[in-house]
Design a protein around this motif. Structure first.
Motif, PDB file in Angstrom:
ATOM      1  N   TRP A 228      30.037  37.359 -50.807  1.00  0.00           N
ATOM      2  CA  TRP A 228      30.477  38.825 -50.329  1.00  0.00           C
ATOM      3  C   TRP A 228      31.559  39.426 -51.291  1.00  0.00           C
ATOM      4  O   TRP A 228      31.459  40.299 -51.981  1.00  0.00           O
ATOM      5  CB  TRP A 228      30.755  38.989 -48.877  1.00  0.00           C
ATOM      6  CG  TRP A 228      31.258  40.489 -48.409  1.00  0.00           C
ATOM      7  CD1 TRP A 228      30.332  41.500 -48.569  1.00  0.00           C
ATOM      8  CD2 TRP A 228      32.510  40.837 -48.261  1.00  0.00           C
ATOM      9  NE1 TRP A 228      31.241  42.574 -47.927  1.00  0.00           N
ATOM     10  CE2 TRP A 228      32.319  42.218 -47.820  1.00  0.00           C
ATOM     11  CE3 TRP A 228      33.613  40.205 -48.014  1.00  0.00           C
ATOM     12  CZ2 TRP A 228      33.392  42.712 -47.389  1.00  0.00           C
ATOM     13  CZ3 TRP A 228      34.829  40.852 -47.549  1.00  0.00           C
ATOM     14  CH2 TRP A 228      34.645  42.320 -47.249  1.00  0.00           C
ATOM     15  N   TYR A 229      33.107  38.641 -51.161  1.00  0.00           N
ATOM     16  CA  TYR A 229      34.058  39.445 -52.069  1.00  0.00           C
ATOM     17  C   TYR A 229      33.829  39.158 -53.487  1.00  0.00           C
ATOM     18  O   TYR A 229      34.409  39.588 -54.333  1.00  0.00           O
ATOM     19  CB  TYR A 229      35.327  38.996 -51.435  1.00  0.00           C
ATOM     20  CG  TYR A 229      35.572  37.437 -51.336  1.00  0.00           C
ATOM     21  CD1 TYR A 229      35.825  36.945 -52.386  1.00  0.00           C
ATOM     22  CD2 TYR A 229      36.176  36.980 -49.973  1.00  0.00           C
ATOM     23  CE1 TYR A 229      36.352  35.402 -52.626  1.00  0.00           C
ATOM     24  CE2 TYR A 229      36.515  35.659 -49.846  1.00  0.00           C
ATOM     25  CZ  TYR A 229      36.591  34.864 -51.176  1.00  0.00           C
ATOM     26  OH  TYR A 229      37.123  33.611 -50.806  1.00  0.00           O
ATOM     27  N   ASN A 230      32.934  38.065 -53.846  1.00  0.00           N
ATOM     28  CA  ASN A 230      32.777  37.697 -55.227  1.00  0.00           C
ATOM     29  C   ASN A 230      31.533  38.535 -55.705  1.00  0.00           C
ATOM     30  O   ASN A 230      31.173  38.330 -57.017  1.00  0.00           O
ATOM     31  CB  ASN A 230      32.295  36.212 -55.428  1.00  0.00           C
ATOM     32  CG  ASN A 230      33.777  35.502 -55.809  1.00  0.00           C
ATOM     33  OD1 ASN A 230      34.733  35.961 -56.234  1.00  0.00           O
ATOM     34  ND2 ASN A 230      33.974  34.486 -55.132  1.00  0.00           N
ATOM     35  N   GLY A 231      30.772  39.463 -55.012  1.00  0.00           N
ATOM     36  CA  GLY A 231      29.678  40.216 -55.510  1.00  0.00           C
ATOM     37  C   GLY A 231      28.552  39.316 -55.831  1.00  0.00           C
ATOM     38  O   GLY A 231      27.877  39.879 -56.711  1.00  0.00           O
ATOM     39  N   GLY A 236      25.316  40.963 -50.569  1.00  0.00           N
ATOM     40  CA  GLY A 236      26.012  42.059 -50.441  1.00  0.00           C
ATOM     41  C   GLY A 236      26.091  42.845 -49.130  1.00  0.00           C
ATOM     42  O   GLY A 236      26.713  43.750 -48.867  1.00  0.00           O
ATOM     43  N   GLU A 237      25.108  42.187 -48.337  1.00  0.00           N
ATOM     44  CA  GLU A 237      24.930  42.900 -46.988  1.00  0.00           C
ATOM     45  C   GLU A 237      25.418  41.790 -45.982  1.00  0.00           C
ATOM     46  O   GLU A 237      24.955  42.195 -44.730  1.00  0.00           O
ATOM     47  CB  GLU A 237      23.316  43.154 -46.611  1.00  0.00           C
ATOM     48  CG  GLU A 237      22.830  44.349 -47.640  1.00  0.00           C
ATOM     49  CD  GLU A 237      21.439  44.614 -47.372  1.00  0.00           C
ATOM     50  OE1 GLU A 237      20.715  44.062 -46.307  1.00  0.00           O
ATOM     51  OE2 GLU A 237      20.678  45.427 -48.110  1.00  0.00           O
ATOM     52  N   THR A 238      26.427  40.890 -46.202  1.00  0.00           N
ATOM     53  CA  THR A 238      26.950  40.163 -45.403  1.00  0.00           C
ATOM     54  C   THR A 238      27.845  40.985 -44.248  1.00  0.00           C
ATOM     55  O   THR A 238      28.677  41.762 -44.640  1.00  0.00           O
ATOM     56  CB  THR A 238      27.732  39.139 -46.016  1.00  0.00           C
ATOM     57  OG1 THR A 238      26.981  38.350 -46.807  1.00  0.00           O
ATOM     58  CG2 THR A 238      28.597  38.157 -44.895  1.00  0.00           C
ATOM     59  N   ASP A 523      24.215  44.468 -57.471  1.00  0.00           N
ATOM     60  CA  ASP A 523      22.787  44.691 -56.985  1.00  0.00           C
ATOM     61  C   ASP A 523      21.916  44.015 -57.765  1.00  0.00           C
ATOM     62  O   ASP A 523      21.802  44.291 -59.421  1.00  0.00           O
ATOM     63  CB  ASP A 523      22.419  46.176 -56.868  1.00  0.00           C
ATOM     64  CG  ASP A 523      20.832  46.281 -56.260  1.00  0.00           C
ATOM     65  OD1 ASP A 523      20.724  46.061 -55.192  1.00  0.00           O
ATOM     66  OD2 ASP A 523      20.121  46.853 -57.081  1.00  0.00           O
ATOM     67  N   LEU A 524      20.659  43.182 -57.588  1.00  0.00           N
ATOM     68  CA  LEU A 524      19.943  42.395 -58.410  1.00  0.00           C
ATOM     69  C   LEU A 524      19.098  43.399 -59.450  1.00  0.00           C
ATOM     70  O   LEU A 524      18.963  43.091 -60.587  1.00  0.00           O
ATOM     71  CB  LEU A 524      19.000  41.718 -57.546  1.00  0.00           C
ATOM     72  CG  LEU A 524      18.003  40.606 -58.236  1.00  0.00           C
ATOM     73  CD1 LEU A 524      19.127  39.697 -59.045  1.00  0.00           C
ATOM     74  CD2 LEU A 524      17.215  39.756 -57.285  1.00  0.00           C
ATOM     75  N   PRO A 525      18.297  44.463 -58.800  1.00  0.00           N
ATOM     76  CA  PRO A 525      17.607  45.328 -59.700  1.00  0.00           C
ATOM     77  C   PRO A 525      18.474  45.997 -60.735  1.00  0.00           C
ATOM     78  O   PRO A 525      18.059  45.861 -62.084  1.00  0.00           O
ATOM     79  CB  PRO A 525      17.050  46.312 -58.738  1.00  0.00           C
ATOM     80  CG  PRO A 525      16.821  45.501 -57.500  1.00  0.00           C
ATOM     81  CD  PRO A 525      18.108  44.785 -57.379  1.00  0.00           C
ATOM     82  N   ASP A 526      19.661  46.188 -60.583  1.00  0.00           N
ATOM     83  CA  ASP A 526      20.712  46.872 -61.485  1.00  0.00           C
ATOM     84  C   ASP A 526      21.051  45.806 -62.523  1.00  0.00           C
ATOM     85  O   ASP A 526      21.123  46.064 -63.551  1.00  0.00           O
ATOM     86  CB  ASP A 526      21.897  47.279 -60.589  1.00  0.00           C
ATOM     87  CG  ASP A 526      21.631  48.709 -59.963  1.00  0.00           C
ATOM     88  OD1 ASP A 526      20.535  49.162 -59.993  1.00  0.00           O
ATOM     89  OD2 ASP A 526      22.744  49.159 -58.951  1.00  0.00           O
TER      90      ASP A 526
END
Length: 562
Positions: A228-231, A236-238, A523-526
């Motif tokens: 989570w904190y490493n992106g 991302g939704e943890t 974000d994966l799509p991004d």
């Protein structure tokens, strides 16, 4: 002492080779090198030439005159090693095992995974003329836990990515990112197109506590919080609740200390790192005043390393305290000596704190729908049949109020498509990395979740040695489907090295605008969208891999991995 090692070793051994007087130990080929937390500089032999400083890929070696106050304990740590291991038999120059080179003719190897074990394996393979390597990963970004596991306040450790970048620039290296083996391609697909496949997929699952209430909201894996904190796109939704005073971490390895340190840090000290934006904003609004780190056994059995403990003990913005259940701490090592010193510290009113509480085991996670407390019991250490101290529950239990319970009791591997799997160890059964001729493993899926970033180098070397043996003895099967035809089936999906460069450049560019190393795209799509090349003048995209020509733009079909 002219120079001092100040963090866990990357095991690259560049410093050992560079040292003209062989004063850095343990070295490759010496007992204990593969298992060592770090290497050490002999204060009696170092001639202050500085060769090791420039050779170290992670900036871990510092002249003693430039040590910060927090780093001063490393002087004693480096010196004490040679009191126990004098290395009186050392030779004038370091003895580094010689590397065998195999001549090959258009041999193609697939490496599944793009973390440290995978990159080291690719490097070893590419040292052999005629060998080409394709590195697959399900994410559009490489480097595994170096990108998504190393704490954001440990930027020096992430300097190892410079070495990885040099590896990926070699002729014969190719990325096939954003492709998941077992979903987009099968193991049989790879086996038909490559002479050999090396799986370096890590150990992405976490071990459970096995106590009631573990599935409550707010009871999560510490590794989820790290992601989570490493992106990391998967995390991302943890669910991270920092709205209450106390958080409890069960387990006392390096990951537990990382999480405790980040959750109690002044957010403004993290603002200049590559921490993800949303976690940084969440930390700025945090109400957490205490992180309690629980260990079932005693200080001597603590799993964290000395470099991590020294770094934690040196903090001046957070109290680091010790609770050993009233038991005296037996000082029999540098680690227990430092823990004993911490046990004498007293809390500072109003300051955040990290409490290392030993001899304590979880009994249950308590709450109504979400975590409200954790029930624990004090333990006593008793030797088992092999003499290993085991934690035995003693007496009455205690309920400790908290907002979250983070389990940090180890990783385990997941089954790999098409390969045998040992559920007890969470690894793929292997002999020195060889599963069978043509199929190999490296890293945590090979040996379990042990060691450090650099441990993967020796691990990868062993695996590649087995692969080269099979190659020389004719045990590898010739591919029946050309690699380019296989990759053509992934048209529009693959992120290649140029795509990764675009992601890297974009993140670094955004970071430069805010005086940060990078601002991660989470974000994966991004990530996939940024990786796409710009349109050519003809309106077609060039993706760096063989694809069928099309008159219309391809769209990404990626989805968030599960």
């Amino acid at each position: 002492m002219p120079h001092v090692v100040t963090q866990s070793c990357c095991s690259d051994a560049s410093c050992v080779v560079a040292c003209p007087v062989n004063c850095i130990h343990p070295a490759p080929g010496e007992p204990g090198f593969a298992e060592a937390e770090m290497v050490y500089v002999d204060p009696e032999s170092c001639v202050d030439c500085g060769a090791c400083v420039t050779a170290c890929p992670v900036g871990a070696i510092v002249p003693h005159t430039k040590l910060t106050e927090r780093q001063l304990p490393f002087i004693a740590l480096n010196s004490s090693y040679f009191m126990d291991e004098p290395h009186a038999d050392r030779t004038p120059l370091a003895l580094v095992p010689t590397r065998r080179v195999v001549q090959a003719d258009d041999v193609r190897i697939a490496v599944v995974g793009a973390g440290p074990a995978a990159m080291y394996a690719a490097d070893e393979l590419l040292k052999n003329p005629g060998v080409k390597v394709d590195v697959f990963d399900r994410l559009p970004t490489p480097y595994g836990l170096v990108r998504a596991g190393v704490a954001p306040d440990h930027q020096d450790t992430k300097l190892v990515t410079k070495l990885f970048r040099a590896i990926e620039e070699q002729p014969g290296f190719r990325y096939v990112l954003n492709v998941e083996i077992g979903r987009d391609l099968s193991h049989d697909d790879l086996a038909r197109s490559y002479h050999g496949v090396v799986y370096a997929v890590g150990a992405s699952a976490d071990r459970a506590l096995g106590v009631p209430g573990e599935d409550l909201a707010g009871s999560v894996s510490a590794t989820d919080v790290v992601g989570w904190y490493n992106g990391h796109p998967d995390h991302g939704e943890t669910y991270v609740d920092l709205g209450e005073r106390r958080i409890v971490v069960v387990g006392n390895g390096n990951v537990a200390l990382d999480v405790a340190r980040i959750l109690t840090a002044d957010p403004e000290t993290l603002a200049g790192t590559d921490i993800a934006d949303l976690p940084l904003a969440t930390l700025r609004g945090s109400a957490v005043q205490e992180v309690l780190v629980l260990g079932r056994r005693g200080p001597a059995e603590a799993a964290f390393t000395m470099p991590e403990l020294i770094g934690l003990a040196g903090r001046d913005d957070v109290d680091v305290l010790v609770d050993n259940g009233g038991e005296e701490i037996v000082v029999d090592s540098p680690k227990t000596a430092l823990i004993a010193e911490l046990s004498r510290r007293r809390p500072t009113p109003g300051r955040r704190r990290i409490v290392l509480r030993f001899r304590t085991a979880p009994v249950a996670v308590v709450g109504d729908g979400s975590v409200q407390a954790i029930e624990v019991v004090r333990t006593d250490l008793r030797p088992d049949a092999d003499g290993v101290p085991r934690a035995v529950p003693m007496g009455e239990t205690e309920v400790i109020p908290c907002a979250m319970v983070l389990r940090s009791v180890g990783y385990r591997g997941r089954p790999v498509d098409g390969l045998p799997f040992d559920d007890a160890t969470g690894t793929v059964p292997n002999d020195g990395g060889r599963v069978r001729p043509g199929v190999y493993v490296a890293g945590w899926i090979k040996r379990g979740p042990t060691g450090y970033i650099g441990t993967n180098k020796a691990c990868a070397e062993e695996t590649v040695t087995g692969l080269l043996d099979d190659l020389e003895h004719g045990h590898l099967t010739e591919p029946t489907v050309p690699v380019e035809r296989l990759l053509m089936s992934l048209e529009g999906k693959v992120v290649d090295r140029s795509g990764w460069r675009r992601i890297d450049d974009t993140e670094r560019g955004r970071g430069a605008e805010r005086a940060r190393p990078r601002v991660k795209i989470v974000d994966l799509p991004d990530l996939v969208a940024v990786a796409r090349p710009p349109m050519t003048q003809t309106g077609r995209e060039h993706r760096g891999l063989p694809i069928r020509q099309s008159t219309k733009r391809q769209t990404s079909r990626s989805r968030t991995p599960t």
